[in-house]
Motif scaffolding. Structure first.
Motif, PDB file in Angstrom:
ATOM      1  N   ARG A 186       5.249  44.553 -59.946  1.00 27.32           N
ATOM      2  CA  ARG A 186       5.546  43.589 -61.001  1.00 27.32           C
ATOM      3  C   ARG A 186       4.684  43.883 -62.237  1.00 27.32           C
ATOM      4  NH1 ARG A 186       8.303  39.052 -61.100  1.00 27.32           N
ATOM      5  NH2 ARG A 186       8.540  38.959 -58.851  1.00 27.32           N
ATOM      6  N   ALA A 187       3.405  44.239 -62.028  1.00 28.53           N
ATOM      7  CA  ALA A 187       2.497  44.548 -63.143  1.00 28.53           C
ATOM      8  C   ALA A 187       2.955  45.793 -63.903  1.00 28.53           C
ATOM      9  CB  ALA A 187       1.080  44.732 -62.628  1.00 28.53           C
ATOM     10  N   ALA A 188       3.397  46.818 -63.175  1.00 27.42           N
ATOM     11  CA  ALA A 188       3.873  48.040 -63.826  1.00 27.42           C
ATOM     12  C   ALA A 188       5.133  47.758 -64.642  1.00 27.42           C
ATOM     13  CB  ALA A 188       4.132  49.132 -62.789  1.00 27.42           C
ATOM     14  N   LEU A 189       6.017  46.937 -64.105  1.00 21.90           N
ATOM     15  CA  LEU A 189       7.227  46.567 -64.838  1.00 21.90           C
ATOM     16  C   LEU A 189       6.863  45.792 -66.102  1.00 21.90           C
ATOM     17  CD1 LEU A 189      10.334  46.617 -64.896  1.00 21.90           C
ATOM     18  CD2 LEU A 189      10.286  44.448 -63.662  1.00 21.90           C
ATOM     19  N   LYS A 190       5.910  44.884 -65.997  1.00 21.35           N
ATOM     20  CA  LYS A 190       5.460  44.114 -67.165  1.00 21.35           C
ATOM     21  C   LYS A 190       4.930  45.063 -68.239  1.00 21.35           C
ATOM     22  CE  LYS A 190       2.289  40.526 -68.638  1.00 21.35           C
ATOM     23  NZ  LYS A 190       1.252  39.585 -68.268  1.00 21.35           N
ATOM     24  N   ASN A 191       4.148  46.063 -67.836  1.00 19.67           N
ATOM     25  CA  ASN A 191       3.614  47.029 -68.799  1.00 19.67           C
ATOM     26  C   ASN A 191       4.722  47.820 -69.481  1.00 19.67           C
ATOM     27  OD1 ASN A 191       0.956  46.286 -68.390  1.00 19.67           O
ATOM     28  ND2 ASN A 191       0.637  47.793 -66.771  1.00 19.67           N
ATOM     29  N   MET A 192       5.806  48.087 -68.770  1.00 20.67           N
ATOM     30  CA  MET A 192       6.939  48.795 -69.364  1.00 20.67           C
ATOM     31  C   MET A 192       7.621  47.917 -70.414  1.00 20.67           C
ATOM     32  SD  MET A 192       8.388  50.728 -66.014  1.00 20.67           S
ATOM     33  CE  MET A 192       9.720  51.531 -66.851  1.00 20.67           C
ATOM     34  N   GLY A 200       7.749  48.591 -74.642  1.00 23.17           N
ATOM     35  CA  GLY A 200       9.067  48.728 -75.262  1.00 23.17           C
ATOM     36  C   GLY A 200       9.947  49.764 -74.591  1.00 23.17           C
ATOM     37  N   LYS A 201       9.690  50.054 -73.320  1.00 26.08           N
ATOM     38  CA  LYS A 201      10.456  51.073 -72.607  1.00 26.08           C
ATOM     39  C   LYS A 201      11.705  50.536 -71.930  1.00 26.08           C
ATOM     40  CE  LYS A 201       6.715  54.247 -71.978  1.00 26.08           C
ATOM     41  NZ  LYS A 201       6.493  55.501 -71.314  1.00 26.08           N
ATOM     42  N   ILE A 202      11.934  49.238 -71.995  1.00 26.15           N
ATOM     43  CA  ILE A 202      13.119  48.645 -71.379  1.00 26.15           C
ATOM     44  C   ILE A 202      14.008  48.106 -72.489  1.00 26.15           C
ATOM     45  CG2 ILE A 202      13.968  46.862 -69.820  1.00 26.15           C
ATOM     46  CD1 ILE A 202      11.352  47.206 -68.258  1.00 26.15           C
ATOM     47  N   THR A 203      15.268  48.588 -72.493  1.00 28.25           N
ATOM     48  CA  THR A 203      16.185  48.200 -73.555  1.00 28.25           C
ATOM     49  C   THR A 203      17.522  47.739 -72.991  1.00 28.25           C
ATOM     50  OG1 THR A 203      17.088  50.434 -73.848  1.00 28.25           O
ATOM     51  CG2 THR A 203      15.150  49.877 -75.162  1.00 28.25           C
ATOM     52  N   ILE A 204      18.188  46.900 -73.783  1.00 24.36           N
ATOM     53  CA  ILE A 204      19.559  46.483 -73.512  1.00 24.36           C
ATOM     54  C   ILE A 204      20.339  46.759 -74.789  1.00 24.36           C
ATOM     55  CG2 ILE A 204      21.099  44.570 -72.975  1.00 24.36           C
ATOM     56  CD1 ILE A 204      18.746  43.191 -71.591  1.00 24.36           C
ATOM     57  N   LYS A 205      21.369  47.591 -74.694  1.00 20.93           N
ATOM     58  CA  LYS A 205      22.182  47.977 -75.855  1.00 20.93           C
ATOM     59  C   LYS A 205      21.326  48.511 -77.004  1.00 20.93           C
ATOM     60  CE  LYS A 205      25.871  44.685 -74.957  1.00 20.93           C
ATOM     61  NZ  LYS A 205      26.563  43.504 -75.449  1.00 20.93           N
ATOM     62  N   GLY A 206      20.304  49.274 -76.655  1.00 24.14           N
ATOM     63  CA  GLY A 206      19.457  49.886 -77.660  1.00 24.14           C
ATOM     64  C   GLY A 206      18.403  48.970 -78.255  1.00 24.14           C
ATOM     65  N   GLN A 207      18.400  47.725 -77.841  1.00 19.40           N
ATOM     66  CA  GLN A 207      17.430  46.757 -78.349  1.00 19.40           C
ATOM     67  C   GLN A 207      16.318  46.544 -77.328  1.00 19.40           C
ATOM     68  OE1 GLN A 207      17.741  45.274 -81.470  1.00 19.40           O
ATOM     69  NE2 GLN A 207      19.427  46.717 -81.687  1.00 19.40           N
ATOM     70  N   ARG A 208      15.106  46.429 -77.815  1.00 16.48           N
ATOM     71  CA  ARG A 208      13.961  46.194 -76.945  1.00 16.48           C
ATOM     72  C   ARG A 208      14.148  44.870 -76.200  1.00 16.48           C
ATOM     73  NH1 ARG A 208       7.782  46.772 -78.994  1.00 16.48           N
ATOM     74  NH2 ARG A 208       6.790  46.145 -77.046  1.00 16.48           N
ATOM     75  N   VAL A 239      28.342  42.030 -66.326  1.00 14.14           N
ATOM     76  CA  VAL A 239      27.633  43.300 -66.197  1.00 14.14           C
ATOM     77  C   VAL A 239      26.713  43.511 -67.394  1.00 14.14           C
ATOM     78  CG1 VAL A 239      27.894  45.803 -66.009  1.00 14.14           C
ATOM     79  CG2 VAL A 239      29.553  44.297 -64.906  1.00 14.14           C
ATOM     80  N   THR A 240      25.465  43.887 -67.113  1.00 14.20           N
ATOM     81  CA  THR A 240      24.482  44.226 -68.137  1.00 14.20           C
ATOM     82  C   THR A 240      23.928  45.603 -67.816  1.00 14.20           C
ATOM     83  OG1 THR A 240      23.873  41.896 -68.402  1.00 14.20           O
ATOM     84  CG2 THR A 240      22.331  43.529 -69.255  1.00 14.20           C
ATOM     85  N   TYR A 241      23.862  46.462 -68.829  1.00  7.45           N
ATOM     86  CA  TYR A 241      23.310  47.805 -68.669  1.00  7.45           C
ATOM     87  C   TYR A 241      21.904  47.821 -69.255  1.00  7.45           C
ATOM     88  CZ  TYR A 241      28.152  48.877 -67.766  1.00  7.45           C
ATOM     89  OH  TYR A 241      29.423  48.883 -67.234  1.00  7.45           O
ATOM     90  N   VAL A 242      20.919  48.069 -68.400  1.00  7.66           N
ATOM     91  CA  VAL A 242      19.521  48.109 -68.802  1.00  7.66           C
ATOM     92  C   VAL A 242      19.064  49.550 -68.719  1.00  7.66           C
ATOM     93  CG1 VAL A 242      17.193  47.281 -68.271  1.00  7.66           C
ATOM     94  CG2 VAL A 242      19.161  45.775 -67.885  1.00  7.66           C
ATOM     95  N   ASP A 243      18.454  50.028 -69.803  1.00  2.00           N
ATOM     96  CA  ASP A 243      17.951  51.404 -69.828  1.00  2.00           C
ATOM     97  C   ASP A 243      16.433  51.395 -69.851  1.00  2.00           C
ATOM     98  OD1 ASP A 243      20.475  52.817 -69.950  1.00  2.00           O
ATOM     99  OD2 ASP A 243      20.682  51.970 -71.951  1.00  2.00           O
ATOM    100  N   ILE A 244      15.854  52.239 -69.016  1.00  2.00           N
ATOM    101  CA  ILE A 244      14.404  52.406 -68.974  1.00  2.00           C
ATOM    102  C   ILE A 244      14.106  53.762 -69.595  1.00  2.00           C
ATOM    103  CG2 ILE A 244      12.371  52.580 -67.519  1.00  2.00           C
ATOM    104  CD1 ILE A 244      13.899  50.863 -65.451  1.00  2.00           C
ATOM    105  N   LEU A 245      13.426  53.754 -70.723  1.00  2.00           N
ATOM    106  CA  LEU A 245      13.099  54.980 -71.439  1.00  2.00           C
ATOM    107  C   LEU A 245      11.942  55.681 -70.742  1.00  2.00           C
ATOM    108  CD1 LEU A 245      13.280  53.488 -75.029  1.00  2.00           C
ATOM    109  CD2 LEU A 245      15.114  54.499 -73.685  1.00  2.00           C
TER     110      LEU A 245
END
Length: 85
Positions: free
Chosen positions: A48-54, A58-66, A77-83
């Motif tokens: 959970r802590a590592a995900l919070k740090n992501m 700003g490494k987690i985006t939805i439709k190109g938005q942080r 359906v939601t597409y989440v991208d992890i940079l």
């Protein structure tokens, strides 16, 4: 009917979240989806802590938005991208 799947950014890992209901926060739902998937071992065991740090980085985006941990998710359906890079 048009296909509304956003373009996946280069050097990213995509998580597709399908909900039968809307959710107020995406952080716990994303964490559960990452633990259920089998495509990326690094994210299968993420804390959970590592995900919070992501989220903070700003490494987690939805439709190109942080995305923020408190971002709401709509039913469907939601597409989440992890940079990654």
């Amino acid at each position: 009917m048009t296909n509304n799947i956003p373009v996946r950014p280069a050097n990213s890992f995509r998580v597709t979240i399908t909900l039968d209901y809307g959710a107020d926060r995406m952080d716990s739902i994303l964490l559960n989806e990452l633990k259920r998937q089998n495509d990326n071992a690094k994210y299968k065991t993420i804390s959970r802590a590592a995900l919070k740090n992501m989220f903070i980085a700003g490494k987690i985006t939805i439709k190109g938005q942080r995305a923020k941990p408190s971002s709401a998710l709509a039913k469907g359906v939601t597409y989440v991208d992890i940079l990654e890079a």
